[in-house]
Design a protein around this motif. Structure first.
Motif, PDB file in Angstrom:
ATOM      1  N   ASP A  84      26.660  42.357  35.275  1.00 54.23           N
ATOM      2  CA  ASP A  84      27.958  42.778  35.809  1.00 54.23           C
ATOM      3  C   ASP A  84      28.194  42.100  37.151  1.00 54.23           C
ATOM      4  O   ASP A  84      28.211  42.733  38.207  1.00 54.23           O
ATOM      5  CB  ASP A  84      27.990  44.306  35.946  1.00 54.23           C
ATOM      6  CG  ASP A  84      29.386  44.817  36.275  1.00 54.23           C
ATOM      7  OD1 ASP A  84      30.346  44.066  36.037  1.00 54.23           O
ATOM      8  OD2 ASP A  84      29.496  45.948  36.774  1.00 54.23           O
ATOM      9  N   ILE A  85      28.394  40.785  37.097  1.00 55.52           N
ATOM     10  CA  ILE A  85      28.636  39.985  38.295  1.00 55.52           C
ATOM     11  C   ILE A  85      30.112  39.596  38.308  1.00 55.52           C
ATOM     12  O   ILE A  85      30.604  39.019  37.328  1.00 55.52           O
ATOM     13  CB  ILE A  85      27.758  38.725  38.302  1.00 55.52           C
ATOM     14  CG1 ILE A  85      26.271  39.121  38.318  1.00 55.52           C
ATOM     15  CG2 ILE A  85      28.099  37.822  39.480  1.00 55.52           C
ATOM     16  CD1 ILE A  85      25.330  37.948  38.136  1.00 55.52           C
ATOM     17  N   PRO A  86      30.848  39.904  39.361  1.00 54.28           N
ATOM     18  CA  PRO A  86      32.279  39.591  39.393  1.00 54.28           C
ATOM     19  C   PRO A  86      32.562  38.110  39.102  1.00 54.28           C
ATOM     20  O   PRO A  86      31.989  37.226  39.736  1.00 54.28           O
ATOM     21  CB  PRO A  86      32.695  39.962  40.825  1.00 54.28           C
ATOM     22  CG  PRO A  86      31.694  40.992  41.251  1.00 54.28           C
ATOM     23  CD  PRO A  86      30.406  40.597  40.597  1.00 54.28           C
ATOM     24  N   GLY A  87      33.414  37.872  38.107  1.00 52.15           N
ATOM     25  CA  GLY A  87      33.840  36.514  37.791  1.00 52.15           C
ATOM     26  C   GLY A  87      32.892  35.715  36.930  1.00 52.15           C
ATOM     27  O   GLY A  87      33.221  34.581  36.538  1.00 52.15           O
ATOM     28  N   LEU A  88      31.717  36.264  36.606  1.00 50.25           N
ATOM     29  CA  LEU A  88      30.729  35.483  35.862  1.00 50.25           C
ATOM     30  C   LEU A  88      31.223  35.100  34.464  1.00 50.25           C
ATOM     31  O   LEU A  88      31.207  33.922  34.088  1.00 50.25           O
ATOM     32  CB  LEU A  88      29.421  36.270  35.750  1.00 50.25           C
ATOM     33  CG  LEU A  88      28.333  35.600  34.894  1.00 50.25           C
ATOM     34  CD1 LEU A  88      27.859  34.319  35.552  1.00 50.25           C
ATOM     35  CD2 LEU A  88      27.172  36.553  34.654  1.00 50.25           C
ATOM     36  N   VAL A  89      31.640  36.091  33.685  1.00 48.59           N
ATOM     37  CA  VAL A  89      32.038  35.825  32.302  1.00 48.59           C
ATOM     38  C   VAL A  89      33.239  34.886  32.242  1.00 48.59           C
ATOM     39  O   VAL A  89      33.338  34.043  31.351  1.00 48.59           O
ATOM     40  CB  VAL A  89      32.348  37.153  31.582  1.00 48.59           C
ATOM     41  CG1 VAL A  89      32.936  36.905  30.212  1.00 48.59           C
ATOM     42  CG2 VAL A  89      31.073  37.993  31.454  1.00 48.59           C
ATOM     43  N   VAL A 135      23.374  34.820  41.482  1.00 49.19           N
ATOM     44  CA  VAL A 135      24.804  34.737  41.778  1.00 49.19           C
ATOM     45  C   VAL A 135      25.334  36.121  42.121  1.00 49.19           C
ATOM     46  O   VAL A 135      25.101  37.085  41.388  1.00 49.19           O
ATOM     47  CB  VAL A 135      25.581  34.153  40.584  1.00 49.19           C
ATOM     48  CG1 VAL A 135      27.085  34.226  40.815  1.00 49.19           C
ATOM     49  CG2 VAL A 135      25.160  32.708  40.331  1.00 49.19           C
ATOM     50  N   ALA A 136      26.037  36.224  43.244  1.00 50.35           N
ATOM     51  CA  ALA A 136      26.662  37.493  43.629  1.00 50.35           C
ATOM     52  C   ALA A 136      28.101  37.566  43.147  1.00 50.35           C
ATOM     53  O   ALA A 136      28.595  38.650  42.803  1.00 50.35           O
ATOM     54  CB  ALA A 136      26.618  37.654  45.153  1.00 50.35           C
TER      55      ALA A 136
END
Length: 453
Positions: A119-124, A240-241
């Motif tokens: 659940d990393i913002p923007g990853l997907v 990755v944040a």
């Protein structure tokens, strides 16, 4: 009397090896074999980084099932989206999107794995994967397009950002991807005289404290030194944040302007596992040493989809999701299925480790065959020899060897095919992880089929 029906889900290493062994071991008319797979090929996954870097063509690592099988197996072109273990039915979404029921007497769940995300913002939305053939082809086009766009740009900031590349995952896939693509882009810059080679930078990051710990401390350190000597910035203990279209924020606070984020940070079992309503171990189906799913009559699982006990290690260890294990488990399970049909006892899966090989592109490699540690050209020879011998058809072997020789003599090429050129491809676009049914939906579908049948 109807012949027993063996349904194999998945044409990866485990599924294909199981089918091949069944075709050779079963007498004609002893059982029907059905293989469910959306593609009529077995993907040789360990060579995907070489497809992404253009050393191999995509067709080279797509081993035709029609060539490698004995034509006793019926291939259903689609993906399994659910299993009703009570009705003994597998629900399949065909490549036309038609949903059909495939009954079975014995079910082999070899559905493999999908890319693991967090659940990393923007990853997907902004990361690219390296799990499928289409992803490898897309990543190659994308990387070369960044060179083209940087060369055409008059904005120094944009040019620098397009020449920054981030790979997340310090396992085999991530390390080999970063190594092979860094070599490609370094060689490509000779064709881009307007671009400053100092701007080109590849970053390999992993949350783990060591790179490829499976190699052991000595070879792992050797691999790390090779990558850093080639100019790859390796950061361990970092992930990755946040990911955006034009920058990546690391967990150590660094913000890196870049347009390329390649995500290879592990895998998780296929979502099909969740439809069986069975016990799992870290997301993989819990199975006996004979690879049977407890409490599910006639259901077996192996490969990445199953937590097969590692009897060689003991202490509750399970086999890692590697091609080496999947191939051996496929053969062992086929023998158990044949034994089951003939009312003979089943045998537990026990393996002997053959070692590890890591191809870092060019003359760089590290290998540990049978416990012998190698690096450089000897390791490269072992790595490529192992992969070449594992290909299942002479056509595939010929294509791969020809591609290797051509690349060694003529060097790299930097041609974009235009694959999905105007559509940003996300992690979800290639693996269809939203196609699966819930257990209740599976039961409703099979019940409806019975009612209307």
């Amino acid at each position: 009397m109807a012949r027993p029906r063996i349904l194999v889900v998945g044409a990866g290493f485990a599924g294909v090896e199981c089918v091949r062994r069944l075709e050779r071991g079963l007498a004609p008319g002893e059982a029907d074999i059905v293989l469910v797979t959306p593609f009529s090929y077995q993907l040789y996954l360990p060579l995907l980084p070489q497809v992404a870097s253009g050393v191999l063509t995509p067709q080279s690592v797509a081993v035709s099932l029609r060539r490698s099988q004995r034509h006793r197996t019926r291939i259903v072109p689609g993906g399994a989206v659910g299993v009703d273990t009570q009705a003994k039915v597998c629900v399949v979404r065909k490549i036309t999107d038609e949903i059909v029921n495939e009954p079975y007497d014995h079910l082999v769940v070899a559905a493999g794995s999908v890319t693991r995300t967090f659940d990393i913002p923007g990853l997907v939305e902004n990361a690219r994967g390296m799990k499928t053939l289409a992803e490898a082809a897309y990543v190659r086009d994308h990387v070369i397009s960044q060179l083209d766009l940087a060369d055409a740009s008059h904005d120094e900031a944009e040019r620098a950002a397009r020449l920054q590349f981030v790979v997340v995952g310090g396992g085999y896939a991530g390390t080999e991807t970063a190594a092979c693509l860094q070599r490609l882009t370094t060689n490509a810059l000779r064709r881009y005289p307007r671009l400053d080679p100092k701007l080109l930078k590849w970053h390999l990051i992993d949350i783990a404290p060591k790179l490829m710990p499976e190699l052991g401390d000595k070879l792992g350190k050797t691999a790390l030194e090779i990558l850093r000597r080639r100019g790859i910035d390796v950061s361990l203990g970092v992930s990755v944040a946040k990911a955006a279209p034009d920058e990546v924020t690391f967990t150590d606070g660094r913000v890196l302007p870049c347009r390329t984020l390649i995500w290879t940070a592990g895998v998780t079992a296929s979502p099909l596992v969740g439809t069986l309503d069975a016990e799992t171990v870290r997301g993989r189906l819990a199975v006996t040493p004979e690879m049977a799913v407890p409490g599910k009559n006639g259901v077996f699982a192996l490969g990445d989809a199953a937590a097969v006990p590692d009897l060689a290690k003991g202490d509750g260890a399970v086999c890692p999701p590697t091609a080496q294990h999947a191939m051996r488990q496929g053969r062992a399970l086929a023998d158990n299925l044949i034994a089951s049909l003939r009312n003979r006892p089943l045998r537990p899966y026990v393996h002997r480790d053959l070692g590890l090989v890591v191809d870092l592109g060019g003359r760089d490699a590290v290998s540990r065959p049978l416990g012998i540690e190698l690096k450089g050209m000897p390791a490269q020879a072992v790595a490529r020899g192992y992969h070449w011998s594992s290909l299942r058809t002479n056509v595939a072997k010929t294509r791969v060897m020809t591609n290797w020789l051509l690349n060694a003599v003529a060097g790299d090429d930097f041609v974009r095919t235009g694959f999905q050129a105007r559509k940003p491809a996300t992690l979800r676009d290639f693996e269809y992880t939203d196609a699966y049914l819930t257990p209740d939906e599976v039961r409703a579908h099979t019940a409806s089929a019975v009612t209307h049948g």
